[in-house]
Design a protein around this motif. Sequence first.
Motif, mmCIF file in Angstrom:
data_model
loop_
_atom_site.group_PDB
_atom_site.id
_atom_site.type_symbol
_atom_site.label_atom_id
_atom_site.label_comp_id
_atom_site.label_asym_id
_atom_site.label_seq_id
_atom_site.Cartn_x
_atom_site.Cartn_y
_atom_site.Cartn_z
ATOM 1 N N ALA A 1 0.827 -1.201 0.000
ATOM 2 C CA ALA A 1 0.000 0.000 0.000
ATOM 3 C C ALA A 1 0.860 1.249 0.000
ATOM 4 C CB ALA A 1 -0.940 0.002 1.207
ATOM 5 N N ALA A 2 1.897 1.261 0.822
ATOM 6 C CA ALA A 2 2.771 2.430 0.910
ATOM 7 C C ALA A 2 3.585 2.617 -0.368
ATOM 8 C CB ALA A 2 3.700 2.290 2.112
ATOM 9 N N ALA A 3 4.154 1.519 -0.879
ATOM 10 C CA ALA A 3 5.025 1.616 -2.053
ATOM 11 C C ALA A 3 4.243 2.020 -3.300
ATOM 12 C CB ALA A 3 5.738 0.284 -2.279
ATOM 13 N N GLN A 4 3.067 1.430 -3.492
ATOM 14 C CA GLN A 4 2.264 1.775 -4.670
ATOM 15 C C GLN A 4 1.790 3.222 -4.604
ATOM 16 O OE1 GLN A 4 0.636 -2.822 -5.426
ATOM 17 N NE2 GLN A 4 -0.712 -1.302 -4.527
ATOM 18 N N ALA A 5 1.415 3.689 -3.418
ATOM 19 C CA ALA A 5 0.972 5.078 -3.271
ATOM 20 C C ALA A 5 2.130 6.050 -3.475
ATOM 21 C CB ALA A 5 0.345 5.281 -1.893
ATOM 22 N N TYR A 6 3.284 5.678 -2.998
ATOM 23 C CA TYR A 6 4.495 6.493 -3.175
ATOM 24 C C TYR A 6 4.818 6.655 -4.664
ATOM 25 C CZ TYR A 6 9.549 7.558 -2.667
ATOM 26 O OH TYR A 6 10.811 8.116 -2.743
ATOM 27 N N ASP A 7 4.837 5.550 -5.386
ATOM 28 C CA ASP A 7 5.092 5.611 -6.827
ATOM 29 C C ASP A 7 4.010 6.405 -7.556
ATOM 30 O OD1 ASP A 7 7.393 4.136 -6.565
ATOM 31 O OD2 ASP A 7 6.653 2.344 -7.592
ATOM 32 N N THR A 8 2.769 6.250 -7.121
ATOM 33 C CA THR A 8 1.660 6.956 -7.766
ATOM 34 C C THR A 8 1.833 8.456 -7.684
ATOM 35 O OG1 THR A 8 0.136 5.149 -7.243
ATOM 36 C CG2 THR A 8 -0.849 7.295 -7.709
#
Length: 402
Positions: A311-318
């Motif tokens: 959740a954190a990594a995908q949101a960060y990349d987004t």
Amino acid sequence: MRFLRPRQWVAGLVAATALLSSHGFAQTASQPVKIGVIGPFTGPSSDFGQPMLHGIQLAVDEINAVGGYLGRPLSLVVKDDQGNPDQGLKGAQELMQEGVIATIGFCNTGVAMKALDVFQNAKSPLIVPCATGTPITAKYPPAESFIFRTSARDAIQAPFVVDDLVKRGWTKVAIFADSTGYGEAGLKDVEAALAARKLKPVHVARFDLGVKDLTEPLKAAREAGANVIFSYTVGPENAAIAMGRRDLKWDVPQVGAWPLSFPFFIKGAGPAAEGALMAQTFIAEPSNERRSSFLTAYSRKYNQKIAVPMAAAQAYDTTYLLTYALFGIRDGKFTGPAVKGALENISRVHYGVVATYERPFTAEDKDAVTANMLVMGKVRNGAITFAYPEDAKRNLIVQRKK
């Protein structure tokens, strides 16, 4: 392979700013660029809503440290949907009233589905970094859709897991799916993935959120001859399945999509969670310098390990992908159609922590994640690691969309 040094990928934003400034597009630092954020930051889904928010905030801090958008800082307008569809609809409407240029959000498929029309009708882009229900990016014709996604939709997670089951000889599948929009869509995706392998589930169990005891449906699945349980639910119900199986002394594996990596399952089920398998896009191991830097920065900022790393990594990349798209809008006029067009035509490659993003979106494709980016995770000693050594080796090279 050469990887960027920690934080070095931020230099791409600095270069973009300098390029625009050299062509006369620089503006005096003025009003912030408002970006909406919506998700379950309190309530039963906050275990992955909070990491999503933290990933976005971390990226925004880094981006603003190097100038934001031509001196204009990114500013987050945050709405808590509490994992409730009605609250999600209300929050989406409020974001449109507050004039955000785009929104990052939603962790729950059912919550997202109730709010999609708000964004589509307002022609305001929504990028979904967590919710995985296949219908989210299928509701509108792709060319017209303002709905984008950077999480792995269930239509690729389900076949990925089913393929793994077949390799292991676990072909007598019992599906346990909750009654939410997420569970309904996931059930259909698993059944379709099995049908593609000329298989049918030997048992299907449906249940409401909040159920504590699934003994009877587990007994029915055992009597049907199931040799694996495929669960599709986002909360403590996953743990209820594991605990019920243990109490019945029924030694079959539990597999599923990414919620099996959530604390609700791992902590709730304790030893009964050991060995569970699930699809993952990101496992919190410092397999290269990009990921090591992200994990270190997150730990330093929030003084904690990431409860749900995906959740954190995908949101960060987004957040970085949206910012890169904004640099394609050279006059600072962030109309919805302009931002949509910019997202569909991101010209720079972004070296993210989940993937390397080269044209993540187009007018005809609003999903950034493809099946080659998935790995199989496994619960081991109360944490998520790679199920296979070959996945750990492959993870050294960050995948690109296929």
